[in-house]
Design an enzyme around this catalytic site. Sequence first.
Site, PDB file in Angstrom:
ATOM      1  N   CYS A   1       0.833  -1.199   0.000  1.00 34.51           N
ATOM      2  CA  CYS A   1       0.000   0.000   0.000  1.00 34.51           C
ATOM      3  C   CYS A   1       0.876   1.260   0.000  1.00 34.51           C
ATOM      4  O   CYS A   1       1.576   1.528  -0.969  1.00 34.51           O
ATOM      5  CB  CYS A   1      -0.968  -0.041   1.176  1.00 34.51           C
ATOM      6  SG  CYS A   1      -2.420   1.011   0.958  1.00 34.51           S
TER       7      CYS A   1
ATOM      8  N   HIS B   1      -3.519  -5.600   1.183  1.00 32.18           N
ATOM      9  CA  HIS B   1      -3.307  -5.924   2.592  1.00 32.18           C
ATOM     10  C   HIS B   1      -3.682  -7.391   2.816  1.00 32.18           C
ATOM     11  O   HIS B   1      -4.600  -7.912   2.195  1.00 32.18           O
ATOM     12  CB  HIS B   1      -4.194  -5.051   3.484  1.00 32.18           C
ATOM     13  CG  HIS B   1      -3.791  -3.612   3.506  1.00 32.18           C
ATOM     14  ND1 HIS B   1      -2.645  -3.172   4.115  1.00 32.18           N
ATOM     15  CD2 HIS B   1      -4.399  -2.513   2.983  1.00 32.18           C
ATOM     16  CE1 HIS B   1      -2.550  -1.855   3.984  1.00 32.18           C
ATOM     17  NE2 HIS B   1      -3.601  -1.431   3.300  1.00 32.18           N
TER      18      HIS B   1
END
Length: 486
Positions: A336, A430
């Site tokens: 991310c 994630h």
Amino acid sequence: MQRLRPIMFVGTGSDVGKSVINTGFCRIFLQDGYAPAPFKAQNMSLNSYATKDHLEIGRAQAVQAEACGIDCRVEMNPILLKPVNHCTSQVMLNGKPVGNKSAYDFFNKTDRDALFEEVMKSYRSLASVYNPMVIEGAGSISEINLWEKDIVNMRVALETQAAAFLVADIDKGGVFASVYGTVLLLPTVERNAMKGIIINKFRGDIGLFEEGKKKLEALTGKPVVGVIPYFSDVFIEQEDGVMLEKKLSVFSPSEINIGVVLLKHLSNFTDFNMLEQISGVNLFYTDVPDELVKADIIILPGSKNTLSDLKMLRINGLAKVILKHHQDGKPVYGICGGYQMMGKEISDPEGVEGDIAWLPGLGILPVTTILTRGKKTRQVGFTFVDESCRGEGYEIHAGYTESDHPLCRLDNGEGDGYYLNDFTWGTYIHGIFDNRSVIDHVLQTVKPGLHSEVDYNARKEAGYDRLAQIIRHHVDLEYIYQSMQL
């Protein structure tokens, strides 16, 4: 099944163990044949999760839903505050961002009754389906300066007619003063809603606290219904950033050392929980260059303020360590915000993160990122583009990173991340390290032929069951159930 009143766990303060106890009772009610669901009106955390309908909630409620054997829903955590800095948070309402607010503005310039109605709308939606509701409070219930603005603690207990139990952490010290003060400060109607006290994190022989229980009961007029021992051998995913303080460690003579860069605004540290469970792997968080240089593998994690954290990497010397590690042909991976930092540049033309409009990235990956308002939040299934790994995860991010060489192919056909080689890649997913095939792929860059043996889902299920067992042994469940009778 008999209909029960909701139960609510409130605290003498933050980090007293409310979330874990809530999780344990979620599993107990499921084991006893009920259909429980968790609820927390307002949460503050950088550890969040994506629901199946692409909304965002606090990680603790996602974990508690899993303990209940159900999918998480946004109604389980209708308000989520994600700190941007010490004074400001991004406000998530019903799973979507509604802007950044200072603590002062959030508490003093928002319509608290309107927010409370939103909270109760979510609660009623869940309560119409699940039984019982297992509710968690936030912080201390006796912050008297915030009572008029309360939408998460005893106002919820009274509105839902919940059987409330006060959780206190004896390991912090001062448990008598904190319990007595908390209970005695409550208005009479709220004190009457309090059905008992749970002492958490007791070290040593619990029998030695019998006299302490009697004194607390005499002081408060409330029964001490349980004394739960301190334990560290039960695996439960933790949401609170306080847990990071307990994860800080350094290089050890393990087979593989993985260094996670400790960012000031680090988010979703649960991304690395499974890596921590693998024998022969030492995973540590650090912002010290002399420690990070010892890592075999470096991971750049997610961040709530990517540009600010990228700037700090250069100021504190970590950027040089990461670049040298990469130049030496050692593994560097980004998730991310960490993926964004690995690129050539990051721009923020709309001021999404603050005053920094543009910064050069680390230049490890040939990608650029533009931050935009709005957020992509979704669960995903994926396959590595070379089809060597298959798994599931979730995305929660602002901005767009263009890539002509994706790491993963999502189940909907989209590409994700950038693959430079087996030693260097970034992704928006994630939970990518929750998948055994991905972990094996990564660890084998350091030790060919290594295979992880951890079944992460099985480890979590065993943790929920063990937690429930501990609570059953140390809490008066007969009294708990009596207090929940309608």
